[in-house]
Design a protein around this motif. Structure first.
Motif, PDB file in Angstrom:
ATOM      1  N   TRP A  13       2.358   3.950 -10.361  1.00 13.77           N
ATOM      2  CA  TRP A  13       2.335   2.476  -9.789  1.00 13.77           C
ATOM      3  C   TRP A  13       1.511   1.716 -10.879  1.00 13.77           C
ATOM      4  N   ARG A  14       0.399   1.902 -11.558  1.00 17.40           N
ATOM      5  CA  ARG A  14      -0.326   1.170 -12.175  1.00 17.40           C
ATOM      6  C   ARG A  14       0.461   1.013 -13.622  1.00 17.40           C
ATOM      7  N   LYS A  15       1.117   2.160 -13.971  1.00 20.61           N
ATOM      8  CA  LYS A  15       2.167   1.795 -15.282  1.00 20.61           C
ATOM      9  C   LYS A  15       3.096   1.131 -15.292  1.00 20.61           C
ATOM     10  N   LEU A  16       3.742   0.774 -13.939  1.00 21.87           N
ATOM     11  CA  LEU A  16       4.865   0.187 -13.666  1.00 21.87           C
ATOM     12  C   LEU A  16       4.199  -1.345 -13.643  1.00 21.87           C
ATOM     13  N   HIS A  17       3.226  -1.444 -13.069  1.00 17.81           N
ATOM     14  CA  HIS A  17       2.563  -2.903 -12.980  1.00 17.81           C
ATOM     15  C   HIS A  17       2.177  -3.478 -14.182  1.00 17.81           C
ATOM     16  N   ARG A  18       2.125  -2.728 -15.438  1.00 16.12           N
ATOM     17  CA  ARG A  18       1.878  -3.117 -16.697  1.00 16.12           C
ATOM     18  C   ARG A  18       3.037  -3.980 -17.005  1.00 16.12           C
ATOM     19  N   LEU A  19       4.242  -4.107 -16.601  1.00 17.02           N
ATOM     20  CA  LEU A  19       5.388  -4.861 -16.703  1.00 17.02           C
ATOM     21  C   LEU A  19       4.923  -6.133 -16.924  1.00 17.02           C
ATOM     22  N   VAL A  20       3.605  -6.762 -16.025  1.00 16.98           N
ATOM     23  CA  VAL A  20       3.180  -8.082 -16.024  1.00 16.98           C
ATOM     24  C   VAL A  20       3.001  -8.430 -17.280  1.00 16.98           C
ATOM     25  N   TYR A  21       2.657  -7.883 -18.298  1.00 10.49           N
ATOM     26  CA  TYR A  21       2.377  -8.230 -19.550  1.00 10.49           C
ATOM     27  C   TYR A  21       3.487  -8.795 -20.567  1.00 10.49           C
ATOM     28  N   PRO A  22       4.530  -8.055 -20.521  1.00 14.10           N
ATOM     29  CA  PRO A  22       5.821  -8.647 -21.020  1.00 14.10           C
ATOM     30  C   PRO A  22       6.412  -9.832 -20.302  1.00 14.10           C
ATOM     31  N   ILE A  23       6.095  -9.785 -18.853  1.00 11.45           N
ATOM     32  CA  ILE A  23       6.875 -10.769 -18.305  1.00 11.45           C
ATOM     33  C   ILE A  23       5.840 -12.177 -18.393  1.00 11.45           C
ATOM     34  N   ASN A  32       0.853  -1.173  -0.097  1.00 11.67           N
ATOM     35  CA  ASN A  32      -0.036  -0.013   0.009  1.00 11.67           C
ATOM     36  C   ASN A  32       0.875   1.313   0.030  1.00 11.67           C
ATOM     37  N   TRP A  33       1.925   1.211   0.655  1.00  7.08           N
ATOM     38  CA  TRP A  33       2.862   2.539   0.677  1.00  7.08           C
ATOM     39  C   TRP A  33       3.277   2.856  -0.668  1.00  7.08           C
ATOM     40  N   SER A  34       3.800   1.698  -1.452  1.00  7.89           N
ATOM     41  CA  SER A  34       4.069   2.150  -2.833  1.00  7.89           C
ATOM     42  C   SER A  34       2.888   2.442  -3.819  1.00  7.89           C
ATOM     43  N   VAL A  35       1.804   1.919  -3.402  1.00 14.31           N
ATOM     44  CA  VAL A  35       0.670   2.519  -4.288  1.00 14.31           C
ATOM     45  C   VAL A  35       0.493   3.955  -4.047  1.00 14.31           C
ATOM     46  N   ARG A  36       0.688   4.302  -2.710  1.00 12.10           N
ATOM     47  CA  ARG A  36       0.376   5.866  -2.287  1.00 12.10           C
ATOM     48  C   ARG A  36       1.459   6.659  -2.893  1.00 12.10           C
ATOM     49  N   LYS A  37       2.671   6.191  -2.581  1.00 12.68           N
ATOM     50  CA  LYS A  37       3.995   7.183  -2.913  1.00 12.68           C
ATOM     51  C   LYS A  37       3.965   7.079  -4.598  1.00 12.68           C
ATOM     52  N   LEU A  38       3.728   6.125  -5.402  1.00 10.71           N
ATOM     53  CA  LEU A  38       4.019   6.209  -6.703  1.00 10.71           C
ATOM     54  C   LEU A  38       2.581   6.644  -7.539  1.00 10.71           C
ATOM     55  N   GLY A  39       1.550   6.566  -7.087  1.00  8.02           N
ATOM     56  CA  GLY A  39       0.464   7.317  -7.513  1.00  8.02           C
ATOM     57  C   GLY A  39       0.159   6.682  -8.895  1.00  8.02           C
ATOM     58  N   PRO A  40      -0.198   7.446 -10.003  1.00  4.40           N
ATOM     59  CA  PRO A  40      -0.527   6.786 -11.223  1.00  4.40           C
ATOM     60  C   PRO A  40       0.538   6.287 -11.902  1.00  4.40           C
TER      61      PRO A  40
END
Length: 214
Positions: free
Chosen positions: A148-158, A138-146
């Motif tokens: 965070w969602r862009k970073l976690h799109r890495l799941v697609y190439p992964i 949760n801390w990273s979600v709050r800290k990174l804001g929008p």
């Protein structure tokens, strides 16, 4: 009450930590099978393979969460982050088995990474997973804001790299590995189609708004 409604009701009552407990114990069960002779004549290779398969299944399950909610109303969103963390855990244990029990010699590990394309691809997928695992809180979600969602799109190439890695492990085109890769590609294609539909809808809405103003 429909079956989906019953599953949703049961999912709301299930604590997320229960999923973590089951996921944490699953590799331990596989280790027990390997140590007790339940994985055949080459237990290390079999254990390594089963852990990799488990990680890929978890990765696919995580990708299924959004389509299942959109298409049939099955809501597993509250478990998605736990599924992602457990996927990284399964991949890490899979990697440790390869490093410690299979290759063992440090110099050979580096040679394998450089010379064997399927290992190179697998390591690339693992490295991309590291920042996702670190920021799955949760801390990273709050800290990174929008971001965070862009970073976690890495799941697609992964997911693509993981599917290709699993296909390439076999000396022949194994049916189950191809099925896993096909499912991954289908899930990603669904997302591309949905994104295109949303973009088209926004553009149409903007055109209508401009016409009403003029």
């Amino acid at each position: 009450m429909s079956l989906v409604d019953r599953i949703n009701a049961a999912a709301r009552k299930m604590p997320v930590w229960g999923l973590y407990v089951v996921g944490a114990l699953w590799p331990a069960w596989l280790f027990y099978l390997a140590a007790s002779g339940g994985m055949g004549a080459e237990p290390v290779k079999a254990l390594e393979h089963e852990l990799g398969r488990l990680a890929l299944k978890a990765l696919i399950l995580g990708l299924c969460v959004t389509p299942l909610r959109a298409m049939i109303g099955l809501n597993l969103i509250r478990f998605r982050r736990a599924i992602g963390v457990l996927t990284f855990y399964f991949v890490s244990v899979h990697l440790l088995v390869w490093l410690v029990l299979d290759v063992q010699i440090l110099s050979e590990i580096w040679k394998d990474i450089l010379k064997r394309p399927y290992i190179t691809i697998g390591m690339a997928a693992f490295l991309l997973m590291v920042p996702l695992a670190i920021t799955s809180n949760n801390w990273s979600v709050r800290k990174l804001g929008p971001r965070w969602r862009k970073l976690h799109r890495l799941v697609y190439p992964i997911a693509i790299l993981g599917g290709v890695h699993f296909v390439m492990i076999g000396k022949t085109w194994e049916k189950d590995a191809l099925v896993y890769l096909a499912i991954i590609l289908a899930l990603l294609a669904w997302r591309v189609i949905q994104t295109a539909k949303k973009r088209k809808s926004r553009e149409q809405g903007a055109r209508v708004a401009r016409r009403s103003v003029s």
